[in-house]
Scaffold this active site. Structure first.
Site, short mmCIF file in Angstrom:
data_model
loop_
_atom_site.label_atom_id
_atom_site.label_comp_id
_atom_site.label_asym_id
_atom_site.label_seq_id
_atom_site.Cartn_x
_atom_site.Cartn_y
_atom_site.Cartn_z
N ASP A 31 0.84 -1.19 0.00
CA ASP A 31 0.00 0.00 0.00
C ASP A 31 0.88 1.25 0.00
OD1 ASP A 31 -3.23 0.47 0.93
OD2 ASP A 31 -1.86 2.19 1.09
N ASN A 87 -12.92 -3.43 2.57
CA ASN A 87 -13.88 -2.33 2.67
C ASN A 87 -14.81 -2.41 1.47
OD1 ASN A 87 -12.60 -1.31 5.00
ND2 ASN A 87 -11.10 -0.22 3.74
N GLN A 94 -14.58 2.18 1.31
CA GLN A 94 -13.86 1.82 0.09
C GLN A 94 -13.60 3.07 -0.74
OE1 GLN A 94 -15.84 -1.11 -2.34
NE2 GLN A 94 -14.15 -1.25 -3.80
N HIS A 100 -10.47 -5.31 -3.34
CA HIS A 100 -9.13 -5.53 -2.80
C HIS A 100 -9.21 -5.95 -1.35
CE1 HIS A 100 -10.17 -1.25 -2.56
NE2 HIS A 100 -9.52 -1.20 -1.42
P1 5GP Z 1 -9.82 1.26 0.35
O1 5GP Z 1 -9.93 2.51 1.17
O2 5GP Z 1 -10.49 1.41 -0.98
O3 5GP Z 1 -10.22 0.03 1.09
O4 5GP Z 1 -8.26 1.06 0.11
C1 5GP Z 1 -7.60 1.64 -0.96
C2 5GP Z 1 -6.12 1.58 -0.61
O5 5GP Z 1 -5.39 1.80 -1.78
C3 5GP Z 1 -5.68 2.63 0.41
O6 5GP Z 1 -5.11 1.99 1.55
C4 5GP Z 1 -4.67 3.47 -0.36
O7 5GP Z 1 -3.59 3.91 0.43
C5 5GP Z 1 -4.23 2.52 -1.47
N1 5GP Z 1 -3.80 3.17 -2.70
C6 5GP Z 1 -4.49 4.14 -3.37
N2 5GP Z 1 -3.81 4.49 -4.48
C7 5GP Z 1 -2.70 3.70 -4.51
C8 5GP Z 1 -1.61 3.61 -5.43
O8 5GP Z 1 -1.52 4.30 -6.45
N3 5GP Z 1 -0.64 2.70 -5.14
C9 5GP Z 1 -0.69 1.90 -4.03
N4 5GP Z 1 0.32 1.04 -3.84
N5 5GP Z 1 -1.71 1.98 -3.14
C10 5GP Z 1 -2.69 2.87 -3.38
#
Ligand code: 5GP
Length: 114
Positions: A31, A87, A94, A100
């Site tokens: 992440d 999420n 999310q 994911h």
């Molecule tokens: P969500 O909030 O949708 O469950 O998690 C999305 C995750 O994706 C977050 O923890 C965020 O830090 C990660 N994330 C968003 N954009 C990128 C990216 O460009 N590269 C990486 N490695 N992680 C990302």
């Protein structure tokens, strides 16, 4: 929106990510904003926007994602415990519309989460 989300760009290698695992069905990468010493995202290559969009045809894929998470937890030194988080949707927190699984570990994780 679904066709150009950031995780599809990572799958297509259009933007870089620090990979932890890749096979024909999924990709795992660290992440960009880690919430624990180990914070890896495990994503299917198949386009599935949210957990709520899973269908019976995804049964093997969901199992595979969990087995990859278990393998990575062992490889990344999380023998003393870890957490898997998915999420789902706006109220679930999310932010990226591509299914994911978060693999978190390397510190004490408290309950309930925020
Ligand atoms: P969500 O909030 O949708 O469950 O998690 C999305 C995750 O994706 C977050 O923890 C965020 O830090 C990660 N994330 C968003 N954009 C990128 C990216 O460009 N590269 C990486 N490695 N992680 C990302």
């Amino acid at each position: 929106m679904l066709a150009d989300n950031i995780f599809l760009k990572i799958i297509d290698k259009k933007i870089p990510a620090k990979l932890a695992h890749e096979d024909e069905h999924c990709l795992a990468f660290h992440d960009i904003n880690p919430q624990a010493p180990v914070h890896v995202l495990i994503i299917p290559k198949k386009v599935i926007p949210t957990h709520a969009d899973l269908t019976d045809t995804d049964q093997a894929l969901v199992g595979h994602l969990h087995l990859v998470a278990r393998k990575l937890a062992a490889e990344l030194g999380l023998g003393d415990g870890y957490r898997l988080v998915i999420n789902c949707g706006d109220r679930g927190g999310q932010t990226v519309p591509h299914l994911h699984m978060h693999l978190l570990g390397g510190r004490d994780l408290h309950w309930p989460p925020g």
